[in-house]
Scaffold this motif. Structure first.
Motif, PDB file in Angstrom:
ATOM      1  N   UNK A 128      32.773 -59.270  33.582  1.00 38.30           N
ATOM      2  CA  UNK A 128      32.340 -60.635  33.488  1.00 38.30           C
ATOM      3  C   UNK A 128      31.906 -61.140  34.975  1.00 38.30           C
ATOM      4  N   UNK A 129      32.386 -61.065  35.872  1.00 34.30           N
ATOM      5  CA  UNK A 129      31.824 -61.499  37.134  1.00 34.30           C
ATOM      6  C   UNK A 129      30.071 -60.941  37.539  1.00 34.30           C
ATOM      7  N   UNK A 130      30.225 -59.674  37.291  1.00 36.13           N
ATOM      8  CA  UNK A 130      28.876 -58.982  37.556  1.00 36.13           C
ATOM      9  C   UNK A 130      27.832 -59.428  36.601  1.00 36.13           C
ATOM     10  N   UNK A 131      28.080 -59.597  35.308  1.00 36.11           N
ATOM     11  CA  UNK A 131      27.141 -60.025  34.211  1.00 36.11           C
ATOM     12  C   UNK A 131      26.910 -61.423  34.595  1.00 36.11           C
ATOM     13  N   UNK A 132      27.869 -62.351  34.720  1.00 40.68           N
ATOM     14  CA  UNK A 132      27.330 -63.793  35.104  1.00 40.68           C
ATOM     15  C   UNK A 132      26.623 -63.649  36.405  1.00 40.68           C
ATOM     16  N   UNK A 133      26.925 -62.849  37.324  1.00 35.53           N
ATOM     17  CA  UNK A 133      25.995 -62.974  38.505  1.00 35.53           C
ATOM     18  C   UNK A 133      24.507 -62.441  38.192  1.00 35.53           C
ATOM     19  N   UNK A 134      24.349 -61.440  37.419  1.00 33.65           N
ATOM     20  CA  UNK A 134      23.074 -60.940  36.923  1.00 33.65           C
ATOM     21  C   UNK A 134      22.455 -61.920  36.134  1.00 33.65           C
ATOM     22  N   UNK A 135      23.020 -62.799  34.983  1.00 40.44           N
ATOM     23  CA  UNK A 135      22.455 -63.827  34.352  1.00 40.44           C
ATOM     24  C   UNK A 135      22.038 -64.917  35.235  1.00 40.44           C
ATOM     25  N   UNK A 136      22.734 -65.397  36.094  1.00 38.42           N
ATOM     26  CA  UNK A 136      22.346 -66.290  37.219  1.00 38.42           C
ATOM     27  C   UNK A 136      21.000 -65.997  37.975  1.00 38.42           C
ATOM     28  N   UNK A 137      21.427 -64.629  38.670  1.00 38.85           N
ATOM     29  CA  UNK A 137      20.069 -63.968  39.465  1.00 38.85           C
ATOM     30  C   UNK A 137      18.716 -63.817  38.708  1.00 38.85           C
ATOM     31  N   UNK A 138      18.810 -63.469  37.556  1.00 43.00           N
ATOM     32  CA  UNK A 138      17.626 -63.125  36.901  1.00 43.00           C
ATOM     33  C   UNK A 138      16.993 -64.157  35.735  1.00 43.00           C
ATOM     34  N   UNK A 139      18.084 -64.578  35.171  1.00 43.90           N
ATOM     35  CA  UNK A 139      18.059 -65.593  34.131  1.00 43.90           C
ATOM     36  C   UNK A 139      17.548 -67.016  34.258  1.00 43.90           C
ATOM     37  N   UNK A 146      28.386 -59.634  22.864  1.00 47.24           N
ATOM     38  CA  UNK A 146      27.849 -60.026  24.138  1.00 47.24           C
ATOM     39  C   UNK A 146      28.524 -61.197  24.670  1.00 47.24           C
ATOM     40  N   UNK A 147      29.562 -61.998  23.983  1.00 43.02           N
ATOM     41  CA  UNK A 147      30.116 -62.789  24.769  1.00 43.02           C
ATOM     42  C   UNK A 147      31.689 -62.544  24.994  1.00 43.02           C
ATOM     43  N   UNK A 148      31.953 -61.527  24.854  1.00 41.16           N
ATOM     44  CA  UNK A 148      33.481 -60.622  25.356  1.00 41.16           C
ATOM     45  C   UNK A 148      32.940 -59.757  26.483  1.00 41.16           C
ATOM     46  N   UNK A 149      34.017 -59.579  27.149  1.00 39.27           N
ATOM     47  CA  UNK A 149      34.072 -58.760  28.417  1.00 39.27           C
ATOM     48  C   UNK A 149      35.465 -58.056  28.488  1.00 39.27           C
ATOM     49  N   UNK A 207      29.759 -70.017  27.654  1.00 36.75           N
ATOM     50  CA  UNK A 207      30.365 -69.496  26.457  1.00 36.75           C
ATOM     51  C   UNK A 207      31.173 -68.126  27.005  1.00 36.75           C
ATOM     52  N   UNK A 208      30.352 -67.204  27.927  1.00 31.76           N
ATOM     53  CA  UNK A 208      31.198 -65.923  28.101  1.00 31.76           C
ATOM     54  C   UNK A 208      32.480 -66.354  28.972  1.00 31.76           C
ATOM     55  N   UNK A 209      32.503 -67.359  29.921  1.00 32.85           N
ATOM     56  CA  UNK A 209      33.648 -67.536  30.723  1.00 32.85           C
ATOM     57  C   UNK A 209      34.728 -68.115  29.509  1.00 32.85           C
ATOM     58  N   UNK A 210      34.267 -69.058  28.973  1.00 38.99           N
ATOM     59  CA  UNK A 210      35.427 -69.823  28.042  1.00 38.99           C
ATOM     60  C   UNK A 210      35.646 -68.648  26.993  1.00 38.99           C
ATOM     61  N   UNK A 211      35.194 -67.562  26.354  1.00 45.02           N
ATOM     62  CA  UNK A 211      35.428 -66.542  25.525  1.00 45.02           C
ATOM     63  C   UNK A 211      36.416 -65.629  26.562  1.00 45.02           C
ATOM     64  N   UNK A 212      36.474 -65.355  27.816  1.00 47.89           N
ATOM     65  CA  UNK A 212      37.095 -64.453  28.504  1.00 47.89           C
ATOM     66  C   UNK A 212      38.466 -65.185  28.597  1.00 47.89           C
ATOM     67  N   UNK A 213      38.396 -66.526  28.808  1.00 53.86           N
ATOM     68  CA  UNK A 213      39.604 -67.377  28.984  1.00 53.86           C
ATOM     69  C   UNK A 213      40.404 -67.314  27.483  1.00 53.86           C
ATOM     70  N   UNK A 214      39.897 -67.538  26.396  1.00 55.51           N
ATOM     71  CA  UNK A 214      40.438 -67.580  25.108  1.00 55.51           C
ATOM     72  C   UNK A 214      41.034 -65.976  24.999  1.00 55.51           C
ATOM     73  N   UNK A 215      40.194 -64.983  25.437  1.00 55.67           N
ATOM     74  CA  UNK A 215      40.618 -63.544  25.095  1.00 55.67           C
ATOM     75  C   UNK A 215      41.779 -63.300  25.878  1.00 55.67           C
TER      76      UNK A 215
END
Length: 176
Positions: A47-58, A38-41, A1-9
């Motif tokens: 975006x990159x570092x938030x998604x990296x953290x979501x993957x690393x810890x989530x 929380x879905x906008x960056x 959702x975050x990546x899609x919202x970034x592209x839409x933005x």
């Protein structure tokens, strides 16, 4: 959702932030913004570092708790980060919106540190191996220092701490 919202933005411009970013208390604040921000960056690095953290810890937390509990935990962190940010912007008289998954990410970071305290991680900065619990304490202390000192503007440090608080409260609730 975050990546899609970034592209839409990127396609529609600032319109998304106007309606979905978390505005300070006042006429621009709309009820859904406590989640949608929380879905906008603010940029690709954000975006990159938030998604990296979501993957690393989530990812480990989702495997441990399952998708339903994971989402409950994440959104508890997002909501308390929003509450903290609304309080700070109200006290400081800010007029700018907040965007980003960082508050939720900091909740996940705290959850990771509580669930896997002895797991060794190597952060990007500094690239020093340390226990997850130590990493959480270092980053929490750094966010508190930066938030109180105001040395780095444009970053919602106290919202990050609000996200950690939400994660801690959710784990305390589950443990009861």
């Amino acid at each position: 959702i975050n990546v899609a919202m970034f592209a839409l933005d990127a396609l529609v411009g600032p319109w998304l932030t106007v309606y979905l970013g978390l505005w300070p208390p006042g006429p621009n604040l709309l009820p859904w913004q406590v989640v949608t921000y929380a879905f906008l960056h603010g940029g690709f690095g954000h975006l990159f570092f938030n998604m990296l953290g979501l993957w690393m810890f989530g990812s480990d937390l989702e495997r441990l708790w399952g998708p339903k509990r994971y989402l409950q935990f994440y959104f508890a962190s997002v909501l308390t980060a929003a509450a903290a940010q609304l309080l700070v912007t109200w006290l400081l008289g800010s007029r700018y919106p907040t965007v980003g998954a960082s508050g939720g990410l900091f909740g996940l970071l705290l959850g990771f540190g509580m669930m896997f305290p002895n797991r060794i991680i190597v952060p990007l900065i500094p690239p020093i191996p340390m226990k997850a619990s130590t990493f959480v304490m270092v980053f929490g202390g750094l966010e508190l220092f930066l938030g109180v000192s105001g040395t780095v503007s444009g970053v919602a440090h106290l919202a990050h701490l609000g996200g950690m608080l939400g994660g801690w409260l959710m784990i305390r609730h589950w443990r009861r």
